[in-house]
Design an enzyme around this catalytic site. Structure first.
Site, PDB file in Angstrom:
ATOM      1  N   HIS A  72       0.986  -1.063  -0.282  1.00 13.23           N
ATOM      2  CA  HIS A  72      -0.062   0.306   0.048  1.00 13.23           C
ATOM      3  C   HIS A  72       0.717   0.963   0.165  1.00 13.23           C
ATOM      4  O   HIS A  72       1.297   1.062   0.493  1.00 13.23           O
ATOM      5  CB  HIS A  72      -1.415   0.285   1.252  1.00 13.23           C
ATOM      6  CG  HIS A  72      -2.070  -0.834   0.844  1.00 13.23           C
ATOM      7  ND1 HIS A  72      -3.186  -0.566   2.297  1.00 13.23           N
ATOM      8  CD2 HIS A  72      -2.560  -2.097   0.311  1.00 13.23           C
ATOM      9  CE1 HIS A  72      -4.210  -1.724   1.394  1.00 13.23           C
ATOM     10  NE2 HIS A  72      -3.698  -2.642   0.858  1.00 13.23           N
ATOM     11  N   TYR A 200      -9.520   5.232   7.757  1.00 16.12           N
ATOM     12  CA  TYR A 200      -9.577   5.666   8.359  1.00 16.12           C
ATOM     13  C   TYR A 200     -10.811   6.847   8.858  1.00 16.12           C
ATOM     14  O   TYR A 200     -10.279   7.669   7.704  1.00 16.12           O
ATOM     15  CB  TYR A 200      -8.560   6.745   9.164  1.00 16.12           C
ATOM     16  CG  TYR A 200      -7.287   4.965   9.175  1.00 16.12           C
ATOM     17  CD1 TYR A 200      -6.908   4.494  10.808  1.00 16.12           C
ATOM     18  CD2 TYR A 200      -6.329   5.066   8.331  1.00 16.12           C
ATOM     19  CE1 TYR A 200      -6.155   4.397  10.975  1.00 16.12           C
ATOM     20  CE2 TYR A 200      -5.785   4.201   8.457  1.00 16.12           C
ATOM     21  CZ  TYR A 200      -5.129   3.338   9.721  1.00 16.12           C
ATOM     22  OH  TYR A 200      -4.139   2.412  10.167  1.00 16.12           O
ATOM     23  N   PRO A 292      -4.134   0.833  18.980  1.00 14.79           N
ATOM     24  CA  PRO A 292      -3.781   0.269  17.307  1.00 14.79           C
ATOM     25  C   PRO A 292      -4.447   1.161  16.364  1.00 14.79           C
ATOM     26  O   PRO A 292      -3.482   0.933  15.043  1.00 14.79           O
ATOM     27  CB  PRO A 292      -5.205  -1.198  17.596  1.00 14.79           C
ATOM     28  CG  PRO A 292      -6.105  -0.524  18.330  1.00 14.79           C
ATOM     29  CD  PRO A 292      -5.903   0.120  19.684  1.00 14.79           C
ATOM     30  N   LYS A 296       0.922   0.414  15.196  1.00 14.20           N
ATOM     31  CA  LYS A 296       1.890   0.762  15.692  1.00 14.20           C
ATOM     32  C   LYS A 296       2.895  -0.855  16.121  1.00 14.20           C
ATOM     33  O   LYS A 296       3.879  -1.200  16.812  1.00 14.20           O
ATOM     34  CB  LYS A 296       2.759   1.777  16.138  1.00 14.20           C
ATOM     35  CG  LYS A 296       2.521   2.909  15.344  1.00 14.20           C
ATOM     36  CD  LYS A 296       3.611   3.243  14.914  1.00 14.20           C
ATOM     37  CE  LYS A 296       4.127   3.624  13.172  1.00 14.20           C
ATOM     38  NZ  LYS A 296       3.895   2.789  12.161  1.00 14.20           N
ATOM     39  N   TYR A 384       3.986   6.558  10.004  1.00 18.91           N
ATOM     40  CA  TYR A 384       3.152   5.345   9.404  1.00 18.91           C
ATOM     41  C   TYR A 384       3.964   4.025   9.203  1.00 18.91           C
ATOM     42  O   TYR A 384       3.174   2.953   9.275  1.00 18.91           O
ATOM     43  CB  TYR A 384       1.911   5.532   8.879  1.00 18.91           C
ATOM     44  CG  TYR A 384       0.394   4.602   9.232  1.00 18.91           C
ATOM     45  CD1 TYR A 384      -0.106   5.042   9.677  1.00 18.91           C
ATOM     46  CD2 TYR A 384       1.016   3.798   7.541  1.00 18.91           C
ATOM     47  CE1 TYR A 384      -0.925   3.897   9.345  1.00 18.91           C
ATOM     48  CE2 TYR A 384      -0.052   2.654   7.541  1.00 18.91           C
ATOM     49  CZ  TYR A 384      -1.499   3.403   8.468  1.00 18.91           C
ATOM     50  OH  TYR A 384      -1.978   2.138   8.363  1.00 18.91           O
TER      51      TYR A 384
HETATM   52  P1  FAD Z   1       1.966 -11.435  21.451  1.00 21.75           P
HETATM   53  O1  FAD Z   1       1.457 -10.897  20.800  1.00 21.75           O
HETATM   54  O2  FAD Z   1       0.589 -11.079  22.863  1.00 21.75           O
HETATM   55  O3  FAD Z   1       2.113 -12.712  22.004  1.00 21.75           O
HETATM   56  C1  FAD Z   1       2.962 -13.145  23.719  1.00 21.75           C
HETATM   57  C2  FAD Z   1       2.743 -14.630  23.900  1.00 21.75           C
HETATM   58  O4  FAD Z   1       2.787 -14.844  25.096  1.00 21.75           O
HETATM   59  C3  FAD Z   1       1.075 -15.021  23.646  1.00 21.75           C
HETATM   60  O5  FAD Z   1       1.194 -16.071  22.761  1.00 21.75           O
HETATM   61  C4  FAD Z   1       1.103 -15.759  25.200  1.00 21.75           C
HETATM   62  O6  FAD Z   1       0.576 -16.429  25.483  1.00 21.75           O
HETATM   63  C5  FAD Z   1       1.973 -15.630  25.242  1.00 21.75           C
HETATM   64  N1  FAD Z   1       2.341 -16.060  27.098  1.00 21.75           N
HETATM   65  C6  FAD Z   1       0.790 -14.568  27.862  1.00 21.75           C
HETATM   66  N2  FAD Z   1       1.625 -15.252  29.210  1.00 21.75           N
HETATM   67  C7  FAD Z   1       2.427 -16.510  29.339  1.00 21.75           C
HETATM   68  C8  FAD Z   1       2.754 -16.503  30.695  1.00 21.75           C
HETATM   69  N3  FAD Z   1       2.781 -16.349  31.450  1.00 21.75           N
HETATM   70  N4  FAD Z   1       3.997 -17.962  30.078  1.00 21.75           N
HETATM   71  C9  FAD Z   1       4.075 -18.510  28.997  1.00 21.75           C
HETATM   72  N5  FAD Z   1       4.002 -17.793  27.266  1.00 21.75           N
HETATM   73  C10 FAD Z   1       2.742 -16.499  27.856  1.00 21.75           C
HETATM   74  N6  FAD Z   1       0.043  -3.822  15.289  1.00 21.75           N
HETATM   75  C11 FAD Z   1       0.787  -3.322  13.750  1.00 21.75           C
HETATM   76  O7  FAD Z   1       1.820  -3.285  14.203  1.00 21.75           O
HETATM   77  N7  FAD Z   1      -0.089  -3.207  13.088  1.00 21.75           N
HETATM   78  C12 FAD Z   1      -1.598  -3.217  13.530  1.00 21.75           C
HETATM   79  O8  FAD Z   1      -2.511  -2.872  12.248  1.00 21.75           O
HETATM   80  C13 FAD Z   1      -2.264  -3.787  14.453  1.00 21.75           C
HETATM   81  N8  FAD Z   1      -3.518  -3.788  15.167  1.00 21.75           N
HETATM   82  C14 FAD Z   1      -4.537  -4.595  15.836  1.00 21.75           C
HETATM   83  C15 FAD Z   1      -5.839  -4.726  15.738  1.00 21.75           C
HETATM   84  C16 FAD Z   1      -6.107  -5.050  17.747  1.00 21.75           C
HETATM   85  C17 FAD Z   1      -7.261  -4.714  16.705  1.00 21.75           C
HETATM   86  C18 FAD Z   1      -5.201  -5.654  17.818  1.00 21.75           C
HETATM   87  C19 FAD Z   1      -5.781  -5.648  19.421  1.00 21.75           C
HETATM   88  C20 FAD Z   1      -3.688  -5.294  18.184  1.00 21.75           C
HETATM   89  C21 FAD Z   1      -3.234  -4.369  17.241  1.00 21.75           C
HETATM   90  N9  FAD Z   1      -1.540  -4.481  17.121  1.00 21.75           N
HETATM   91  C22 FAD Z   1      -1.152  -3.924  15.697  1.00 21.75           C
HETATM   92  C23 FAD Z   1      -0.825  -5.098  17.419  1.00 21.75           C
HETATM   93  C24 FAD Z   1      -0.177  -6.077  17.773  1.00 21.75           C
HETATM   94  O9  FAD Z   1      -1.290  -7.356  18.013  1.00 21.75           O
HETATM   95  C25 FAD Z   1       0.556  -6.840  19.103  1.00 21.75           C
HETATM   96  O10 FAD Z   1       1.261  -5.263  19.156  1.00 21.75           O
HETATM   97  C26 FAD Z   1       1.440  -8.273  18.696  1.00 21.75           C
HETATM   98  O11 FAD Z   1       0.629  -9.079  18.851  1.00 21.75           O
HETATM   99  C27 FAD Z   1       3.003  -7.820  20.234  1.00 21.75           C
HETATM  100  O12 FAD Z   1       3.417  -8.851  20.263  1.00 21.75           O
HETATM  101  P2  FAD Z   1       4.111  -9.620  21.574  1.00 21.75           P
HETATM  102  O13 FAD Z   1       4.757 -11.394  20.123  1.00 21.75           O
HETATM  103  O14 FAD Z   1       5.335  -8.727  21.631  1.00 21.75           O
HETATM  104  O15 FAD Z   1       3.570 -10.123  22.134  1.00 21.75           O
HETATM  105  C1  PHB Z   2      -5.897  -4.219  10.600  1.00 24.06           C
HETATM  106  O1  PHB Z   2      -6.178  -4.757   9.474  1.00 24.06           O
HETATM  107  O2  PHB Z   2      -6.442  -5.266  11.354  1.00 24.06           O
HETATM  108  C2  PHB Z   2      -5.225  -2.741  11.171  1.00 24.06           C
HETATM  109  C3  PHB Z   2      -5.093  -2.456  10.096  1.00 24.06           C
HETATM  110  C4  PHB Z   2      -4.673  -0.755  10.453  1.00 24.06           C
HETATM  111  C5  PHB Z   2      -4.768  -0.727  11.621  1.00 24.06           C
HETATM  112  C6  PHB Z   2      -5.202  -1.693  12.991  1.00 24.06           C
HETATM  113  C7  PHB Z   2      -5.200  -2.336  12.541  1.00 24.06           C
HETATM  114  O3  PHB Z   2      -4.759   0.546  13.216  1.00 24.06           O
END
Ligand code: FAD
Ligand code: PHB
Length: 389
Positions: A72, A200, A292, A296, A384
């Site tokens: 994009h 958005y 979100p 980021k 972004y």
């Molecule tokens: P997580 O993905 O939370 O992974 C942590 C892992 O640790 C999990 O698998 C969990 O089960 C495990 N865990 C937890 N506790 C324990 C424990 N005690 N022992 C062992 N394992 C454990 N980010 C973007 O960059 N772009 C986007 O467009 C975007 N959109 C989003 C939209 C939504 C609706 C949401 C909710 C989030 C969005 N995010 C986005 C954010 C992104 O999903 C998170 O920042 C990302 O998942 C972080 O990764 P992580 O590996 O740090 O944590």
């Molecule tokens: C998504 O596609 O899930 C998404 C895209 C952009 C955002 C947040 C979530 O800012």
């Protein structure tokens, strides 16, 4: 059992760190509380920065993203019935890729399976010990039996609710938090996206976002009340609300269909400082959460892993602890800029009941400035697409 780096959590940050360390011959074990299927079932991020793409390539798992991801080079912001385009390519020379977190996680899991890396799923009661000394340990239960994993370092990649950050004594950690008085109701459907780029939407009824996973699969969000439950949001209510927040063209072109998945995400900004505690390091959502709106969260998890993987490689290959010593400050400098950007996007686009008419006027001025000033549009675009590492 003994390893060099014990990684807690098999989300994007833990899996990517494991893969990069393996590439450099650094032994690691990942402990994950859930099953692999559960981790893959969480529909989350969709927008991938160029820096994240580069890191996935470096880990050797970027091939499918390059084949199937949608490049994009801009996004649209809708307000007052009109759409305005922010052209990332023209303003910054960079683009983003739309490719789901689920797919990234799958690619990382496949990569780990192919290299024989050890991941222990369904590791219960994970606890972290002695990371303030020279021989840290992680204890956990698997199939009812107690296990101990001795290691040189612990990487806490276990998300906001994980055990790592919580095992730090209160006096050693400072947290900063802002909870927003609303959430996002998200819906995934097997329908073509309403528009080729993300939209958005700032509307008097609240924020909405039109996103996608492919040319046949859409991801939509509407701002909802903080306490709402998914059961209160039938597909029909969701589509009606999205339609009401869209501009006329969007309303005409929106294709609806049954939901495949629906979730409500609360919105919060959160940062824990520092990100290093002796031989334990926090990365990703374990250390910080952003709303979100700026897309980021996952990208920040990946930039943390960039700094952390290099710190470990420097330690083991060059016998230097400089990377380890500077990890927290380097990671936090980038984190706070993304926290600011995500807060700003959230503030500009959502309906804030408590700020009243003054707040609305400020939002309108902000949006009009954004659409009339190339400098303002460039500031949005460069954040972004992702600030440099
Ligand atoms: P997580 O993905 O939370 O992974 C942590 C892992 O640790 C999990 O698998 C969990 O089960 C495990 N865990 C937890 N506790 C324990 C424990 N005690 N022992 C062992 N394992 C454990 N980010 C973007 O960059 N772009 C986007 O467009 C975007 N959109 C989003 C939209 C939504 C609706 C949401 C909710 C989030 C969005 N995010 C986005 C954010 C992104 O999903 C998170 O920042 C990302 O998942 C972080 O990764 P992580 O590996 O740090 O944590
Ligand atoms: C998504 O596609 O899930 C998404 C895209 C952009 C955002 C947040 C979530 O800012």
């Amino acid at each position: 059992m003994r390893t060099q780096v014990a990684i807690i959590g098999a989300g994007p940050s833990g899996l990517l760190l494991g893969q990069l360390l393996h590439k450099h011959g650094i032994d690691n074990v990942i402990l994950e509380a859930r099953t692999g299927e559960y981790v893959l079932g969480r529909v989350r991020a969709g927008v991938v920065e160029k820096g994240t793409v580069d890191m996935l390539d470096e880990a050797g798992v970027g091939a499918r993203l390059h084949r199937e991801g949608l490049v994009h080079d801009g996004t649209e912001i809708a307000f007052d019935g009109k759409r305005h385009r922010i052209d990332f390519a023209e303003l910054t020379g960079k683009t983003v890729v739309v490719y789901g977190q689920t797919e990234i996680t799958r690619d990382l899991m496949d990569g780990r399976a192919a290299t024989g890396g050890k991941t222990i799923y369904e590791a219960a009661d994970v606890s972290l010990h002695d990371f303030d000394g020279s021989s840290p340990k992680v204890r956990y239960k698997k199939d009812g039996k107690e296990h101990e994993l001795a290691c040189d370092f612990i990487a806490g990649c276990d998300g906001y609710h994980g055990a790592s950050r919580r095992s730090v004594p209160e006096k050693s950690i400072k947290t900063f938090e802002r909870v927003y008085p609303f959430g996002w109701m998200g819906l995934l459907s097997e329908t073509p996206p309403v528009s080729p780029e993300l939209i958005y939407i700032h509307s008097p009824r609240g924020f909405a976002l039109c996103s996608m996973r492919s040319n046949t699969r859409s991801r939509y969000y509407v701002q909802c009340d903080a306490g709402d439950k998914t059961e209160q949001w039938s597909d029909e209510r969701f589509w009606n609300e999205l339609r009401a927040r869209l501009d006329e063209k969007g309303r005409d072109e929106l294709v609806t269909g049954p939901s495949i998945e629906k979730t409500i995400a609360p919105l919060r900004s959160f940062v824990a400082e520092p990100m290093r505690f002796g031989r334990m390091f926090l990365a990703g959502d374990a250390a910080h959460i952003v709303p979100p709106t700026g897309a980021k969260g996952m990208n920040l998890a990946v930039s943390d892993v960039h700094y952390l993987s290099r710190a470990f490689i420097e330690y083991y290959k060059e016998k230097s602890s400089a990377g380890i010593d500077h990890y927290s400050a380097k990671a936090l400098a980038r984190v706070w800029k993304a926290v600011r950007f995500s807060w700003w996007m959230t503030s500009m686009l959502h309906k804030f009941p408590e700020t009243g008419e003054f707040g609305e006027k400020i939002q309108i001025a902000e949006l009009e400035y954004l659409f009339s000033s190339k400098s303002a549009a460039t500031a949005l675009a460069e954040n972004y697409v992702g600030l440099p590492y």
